[in-house]
Design a protein around this motif. Structure first.
Motif, PDB file in Angstrom:
ATOM      1  N   ALA A   1       1.820   9.277  -6.142  1.00  0.00           N
ATOM      2  CA  ALA A   1       2.362  10.626  -5.961  1.00  0.00           C
ATOM      3  C   ALA A   1       3.314  10.984  -7.105  1.00  0.00           C
ATOM      4  CB  ALA A   1       3.078  10.729  -4.621  1.00  0.00           C
ATOM      5  N   ILE A   2       4.112  10.027  -7.539  1.00  0.00           N
ATOM      6  CA  ILE A   2       5.032  10.267  -8.653  1.00  0.00           C
ATOM      7  C   ILE A   2       4.242  10.509  -9.940  1.00  0.00           C
ATOM      8  CG2 ILE A   2       6.797   9.213 -10.122  1.00  0.00           C
ATOM      9  CD1 ILE A   2       7.824   7.806  -7.542  1.00  0.00           C
ATOM     10  N   LYS A   3       3.196   9.727 -10.145  1.00  0.00           N
ATOM     11  CA  LYS A   3       2.359   9.899 -11.338  1.00  0.00           C
ATOM     12  C   LYS A   3       1.718  11.284 -11.343  1.00  0.00           C
ATOM     13  CE  LYS A   3       0.150   8.307 -14.958  1.00  0.00           C
ATOM     14  NZ  LYS A   3       0.833   8.083 -16.208  1.00  0.00           N
ATOM     15  N   ASN A   4       1.229  11.726 -10.175  1.00  0.00           N
ATOM     16  CA  ASN A   4       0.649  13.069 -10.084  1.00  0.00           C
ATOM     17  C   ASN A   4       1.694  14.131 -10.406  1.00  0.00           C
ATOM     18  OD1 ASN A   4      -1.891  12.166  -9.397  1.00  0.00           O
ATOM     19  ND2 ASN A   4      -1.556  12.375  -7.201  1.00  0.00           N
ATOM     20  N   ARG A   5       2.907  13.932  -9.917  1.00  0.00           N
ATOM     21  CA  ARG A   5       3.980  14.909 -10.185  1.00  0.00           C
ATOM     22  C   ARG A   5       4.352  14.900 -11.661  1.00  0.00           C
ATOM     23  NH1 ARG A   5       6.573  18.603 -11.204  1.00  0.00           N
ATOM     24  NH2 ARG A   5       8.386  19.415 -10.133  1.00  0.00           N
TER      25      ARG A   5
ATOM     26  N   ALA B   1       0.831  -1.203   0.000  1.00  0.00           N
ATOM     27  CA  ALA B   1       0.000   0.000   0.000  1.00  0.00           C
ATOM     28  C   ALA B   1       0.868   1.256   0.000  1.00  0.00           C
ATOM     29  CB  ALA B   1      -0.927  -0.001   1.208  1.00  0.00           C
ATOM     30  N   ALA B   2       1.929   1.261   0.784  1.00  0.00           N
ATOM     31  CA  ALA B   2       2.815   2.429   0.841  1.00  0.00           C
ATOM     32  C   ALA B   2       3.511   2.654  -0.498  1.00  0.00           C
ATOM     33  CB  ALA B   2       3.844   2.251   1.951  1.00  0.00           C
ATOM     34  N   ILE B   3       3.955   1.589  -1.126  1.00  0.00           N
ATOM     35  CA  ILE B   3       4.627   1.722  -2.423  1.00  0.00           C
ATOM     36  C   ILE B   3       3.637   2.191  -3.485  1.00  0.00           C
ATOM     37  CG2 ILE B   3       5.851   0.479  -4.245  1.00  0.00           C
ATOM     38  CD1 ILE B   3       7.059  -1.268  -1.975  1.00  0.00           C
ATOM     39  N   ARG B   4       2.423   1.739  -3.409  1.00  0.00           N
ATOM     40  CA  ARG B   4       1.405   2.227  -4.364  1.00  0.00           C
ATOM     41  C   ARG B   4       1.127   3.712  -4.153  1.00  0.00           C
ATOM     42  NH1 ARG B   4      -2.206  -3.163  -4.382  1.00  0.00           N
ATOM     43  NH2 ARG B   4      -1.223  -4.112  -6.207  1.00  0.00           N
TER      44      ARG B   4
END
Length: 150
Positions: free
Chosen positions: A31-35, A23-26
């Motif tokens: 967050a990276i995808k949003n950035r 869950a944390a890695i997802r």
């Protein structure tokens, strides 16, 4: 690349049945995808790793603030969950500079720029971020620069 490490860690975590880690890695990947989406319209960092490190540092900062608030509210179970996420996120961050190494970097930049007072703080901080942005906590560095210049 850090992105590849994150993808590999997700697969490993899923195979191991580590639900909290998965869950944390997802969350990291989201967050990276949003950035990435934000970077399409604005100025993206020069390297992909710089973008990922920026996202990870922001996530750690947010979670540390949450931990503090949960502890003030006597919600230890929520603070523990946030700490577990911080541990997962920090696995992907480069090793941070120690306080002594940070002080040495600040002193070197201060001497190089001939910075003498607080009026030079912006220049010193900009150079510090350019050189060591991915391996230094800029919040702590700001206080150290201020102390070094005053």
């Amino acid at each position: 690349m850090i992105r590849d490490d994150i993808k590999a860690a997700l697969v490993t975590s899923m195979k191991a049945g580590d639900k909290a880690g998965t869950a944390a890695i997802r969350l990291i990947q989201a967050a990276i995808k949003n950035r990435d989406i934000e970077a399409r319209t604005g100025k993206a960092p020069d390297s992909d790793d710089a973008l990922v490190v920026e996202v990870l540092q922001k996530m750690v900062k947010q979670r540390r603030e949450s931990i503090e608030l949960y502890r003030k509210g006597n919600r230890e179970e929520l603070a523990a969950a946030e700490e577990a996420e911080v541990a997962v996120i920090e696995r992907f961050l480069p090793q941070q500079l120690s306080d002594a190494e940070t002080a040495a970097a600040i002193d070197a930049i201060k001497a190089e720029l001939s910075a003498t007072g607080l009026k030079d703080m912006g220049r010193v901080m900009a150079e510090l971020k350019a050189r060591h942005g991915s391996v230094i906590d800029m919040g702590k560095a700001s206080a150290a620069v201020k102390a070094a210049l005053s």
